[in-house]
Design a protein around this motif. Structure first.
Motif, PDB file in Angstrom:
ATOM      1  N   ASP A  38       0.816  -1.209   0.000  1.00  0.00           N
ATOM      2  CA  ASP A  38       0.000   0.000   0.000  1.00  0.00           C
ATOM      3  C   ASP A  38       0.856   1.268   0.000  1.00  0.00           C
ATOM      4  N   THR A  39       2.147   1.090   0.112  1.00  0.00           N
ATOM      5  CA  THR A  39       3.066   2.232   0.080  1.00  0.00           C
ATOM      6  C   THR A  39       2.921   2.973  -1.238  1.00  0.00           C
ATOM      7  N   ALA A  40       2.633   4.264  -1.160  1.00  0.00           N
ATOM      8  CA  ALA A  40       2.388   5.056  -2.361  1.00  0.00           C
ATOM      9  C   ALA A  40       2.172   6.506  -1.962  1.00  0.00           C
ATOM     10  N   ILE A  41       2.148   7.356  -2.970  1.00  0.00           N
ATOM     11  CA  ILE A  41       1.630   8.704  -2.783  1.00  0.00           C
ATOM     12  C   ILE A  41       0.136   8.636  -3.061  1.00  0.00           C
ATOM     13  N   TYR A  42      -0.646   9.143  -2.155  1.00  0.00           N
ATOM     14  CA  TYR A  42      -2.103   9.098  -2.280  1.00  0.00           C
ATOM     15  C   TYR A  42      -2.623  10.477  -2.659  1.00  0.00           C
ATOM     16  N   TYR A  43      -3.510  10.477  -3.637  1.00  0.00           N
ATOM     17  CA  TYR A  43      -4.082  11.710  -4.154  1.00  0.00           C
ATOM     18  C   TYR A  43      -5.606  11.668  -4.067  1.00  0.00           C
ATOM     19  N   CYS A  44      -6.200  12.806  -3.780  1.00  0.00           N
ATOM     20  CA  CYS A  44      -7.638  12.926  -3.968  1.00  0.00           C
ATOM     21  C   CYS A  44      -7.886  13.735  -5.242  1.00  0.00           C
ATOM     22  N   ALA A  45      -9.043  13.537  -5.798  1.00  0.00           N
ATOM     23  CA  ALA A  45      -9.394  14.212  -7.043  1.00  0.00           C
ATOM     24  C   ALA A  45     -10.896  14.439  -7.089  1.00  0.00           C
ATOM     25  N   ALA A  46     -11.296  15.441  -7.854  1.00  0.00           N
ATOM     26  CA  ALA A  46     -12.707  15.818  -7.953  1.00  0.00           C
ATOM     27  C   ALA A  46     -13.153  15.812  -9.399  1.00  0.00           C
ATOM     28  N   ARG A  47     -14.361  15.320  -9.622  1.00  0.00           N
ATOM     29  CA  ARG A  47     -14.943  15.391 -10.960  1.00  0.00           C
ATOM     30  C   ARG A  47     -16.420  15.712 -10.810  1.00  0.00           C
ATOM     31  N   PRO A  48     -17.029  16.252 -11.841  1.00  0.00           N
ATOM     32  CA  PRO A  48     -18.432  16.646 -11.742  1.00  0.00           C
ATOM     33  C   PRO A  48     -19.326  15.499 -11.299  1.00  0.00           C
ATOM     34  N   ALA A  49     -20.261  15.789 -10.434  1.00  0.00           N
ATOM     35  CA  ALA A  49     -21.135  14.760  -9.870  1.00  0.00           C
ATOM     36  C   ALA A  49     -21.923  14.018 -10.940  1.00  0.00           C
ATOM     37  N   ARG A  50     -22.220  14.683 -12.061  1.00  0.00           N
ATOM     38  CA  ARG A  50     -23.040  14.046 -13.101  1.00  0.00           C
ATOM     39  C   ARG A  50     -22.351  12.820 -13.699  1.00  0.00           C
ATOM     40  N   ILE A  51     -21.047  12.724 -13.589  1.00  0.00           N
ATOM     41  CA  ILE A  51     -20.336  11.567 -14.147  1.00  0.00           C
ATOM     42  C   ILE A  51     -20.670  10.298 -13.373  1.00  0.00           C
ATOM     43  N   GLY A  52     -21.011  10.473 -12.106  1.00  0.00           N
ATOM     44  CA  GLY A  52     -21.408   9.306 -11.343  1.00  0.00           C
ATOM     45  C   GLY A  52     -20.246   8.619 -10.663  1.00  0.00           C
ATOM     46  N   VAL A  53     -20.533   7.438 -10.158  1.00  0.00           N
ATOM     47  CA  VAL A  53     -19.556   6.712  -9.359  1.00  0.00           C
ATOM     48  C   VAL A  53     -19.074   5.505 -10.156  1.00  0.00           C
ATOM     49  N   THR A  54     -17.919   5.644 -10.735  1.00  0.00           N
ATOM     50  CA  THR A  54     -17.289   4.529 -11.431  1.00  0.00           C
ATOM     51  C   THR A  54     -15.811   4.546 -11.088  1.00  0.00           C
ATOM     52  N   LEU A  55     -15.131   3.454 -11.357  1.00  0.00           N
ATOM     53  CA  LEU A  55     -13.708   3.378 -11.087  1.00  0.00           C
ATOM     54  C   LEU A  55     -12.874   3.927 -12.248  1.00  0.00           C
ATOM     55  N   SER A  56     -13.538   4.430 -13.253  1.00  0.00           N
ATOM     56  CA  SER A  56     -12.809   5.074 -14.336  1.00  0.00           C
ATOM     57  C   SER A  56     -12.107   6.318 -13.819  1.00  0.00           C
ATOM     58  N   VAL A  86     -11.547   8.780 -15.742  1.00  0.00           N
ATOM     59  CA  VAL A  86     -11.946   9.835 -16.669  1.00  0.00           C
ATOM     60  C   VAL A  86     -12.720  10.929 -15.933  1.00  0.00           C
ATOM     61  N   GLY A  87     -12.443  12.162 -16.310  1.00  0.00           N
ATOM     62  CA  GLY A  87     -13.281  13.261 -15.851  1.00  0.00           C
ATOM     63  C   GLY A  87     -12.819  14.000 -14.623  1.00  0.00           C
ATOM     64  N   TYR A  88     -11.712  13.567 -14.039  1.00  0.00           N
ATOM     65  CA  TYR A  88     -11.222  14.260 -12.846  1.00  0.00           C
ATOM     66  C   TYR A  88     -10.503  15.541 -13.275  1.00  0.00           C
ATOM     67  N   ASP A  89     -11.115  16.651 -12.929  1.00  0.00           N
ATOM     68  CA  ASP A  89     -10.575  17.935 -13.342  1.00  0.00           C
ATOM     69  C   ASP A  89      -9.579  18.511 -12.347  1.00  0.00           C
ATOM     70  N   TYR A  90      -9.706  18.124 -11.094  1.00  0.00           N
ATOM     71  CA  TYR A  90      -8.904  18.739 -10.044  1.00  0.00           C
ATOM     72  C   TYR A  90      -8.235  17.659  -9.195  1.00  0.00           C
ATOM     73  N   TRP A  91      -6.981  17.926  -8.856  1.00  0.00           N
ATOM     74  CA  TRP A  91      -6.171  16.982  -8.108  1.00  0.00           C
ATOM     75  C   TRP A  91      -5.463  17.679  -6.969  1.00  0.00           C
ATOM     76  N   GLY A  92      -5.271  16.942  -5.883  1.00  0.00           N
ATOM     77  CA  GLY A  92      -4.443  17.442  -4.807  1.00  0.00           C
ATOM     78  C   GLY A  92      -2.978  17.196  -5.100  1.00  0.00           C
ATOM     79  N   GLN A  93      -2.133  17.631  -4.170  1.00  0.00           N
ATOM     80  CA  GLN A  93      -0.685  17.509  -4.361  1.00  0.00           C
ATOM     81  C   GLN A  93      -0.162  16.154  -3.899  1.00  0.00           C
ATOM     82  N   GLY A  94      -0.978  15.418  -3.177  1.00  0.00           N
ATOM     83  CA  GLY A  94      -0.600  14.085  -2.726  1.00  0.00           C
ATOM     84  C   GLY A  94      -0.026  14.069  -1.324  1.00  0.00           C
TER      85      GLY A  94
END
Length: 125
Positions: free
Chosen positions: A90-108, A110-118
C-alpha cells in the motif's frame, strides 16, 4: 476552480491504520464526486476508490475492498480515506481528485478535473 489539499499520510507498520483527509476549497464541494488514487514507487497511478456527491455510493478497487473506506462530510468540504490492515504494497503517494457529480460513481479515471498535491503513505513490514 477547486483546490484540494490532502493530509494524514505518514509511516505506519504493516497491519496498522491511517486516515487520510482531503479538504476542498473553491467551488461547491457537493457538486463533485470524489476519488482517491495512489501511485506506488515506480508504478503508474491507480484508482483506490470513489464516492458520490452525497456520499451514499462508493466503489473500490479490488486492492482496497474490505480494508479501505471512503467517506465525506460536505459540511466540512472534506473527503476521507480510512485505511486499515495496511500492507507494504500500500506504500504510495495518495491523491484525492474531484470530478463533476453528473459523471457518477465509477472506477474510471476519466473526468477528474482537479487533483491534490498528494500525501505519502509508507507501510513498513
Amino acid at each position: 476552480q477547486v483546490h484540494l489539499v490532502e493530509s494524514g499520510g505518514g509511516l505506519v507498520q504493516a497491519g496498522g491504520s491511517l486516515r487520510l483527509s482531503c479538504v476542498a476549497s473553491g467551488r461547491t464541494f457537493s457538486d463533485y464526486a470524489m476519488g482517491w488514487f495512489r501511485q506506488p514507487p515506480g508504478k503508474e497511478r491507480e484508482v483506490v476508490g470513489t464516492i458520490s456527491w452525497r456520499g451514499r455510493t462508493t466503489e473500490y478497487a479490488d486492492s482496497a475492498k474490505g480494508r479501505f473506506t471512503i467517506s465525506r462530510d460536505n459540511a466540512k468540504n472534506t473527503v476521507y480515506l480510512q485505511m486499515n490492515s495496511l500492507k507494504p504494497e500500500d506504500t504510495a503517494i495518495y491523491y484525492c481528485a474531484a470530478r463533476p457529480a453528473r459523471i457518477g460513481v465509477t472506477l474510471s479515471a476519466v473526468g477528474y478535473d482537479y487533483w491534490g498535491q498528494g500525501t505519502q503513505v509508507t507501510v513498513s513490514s
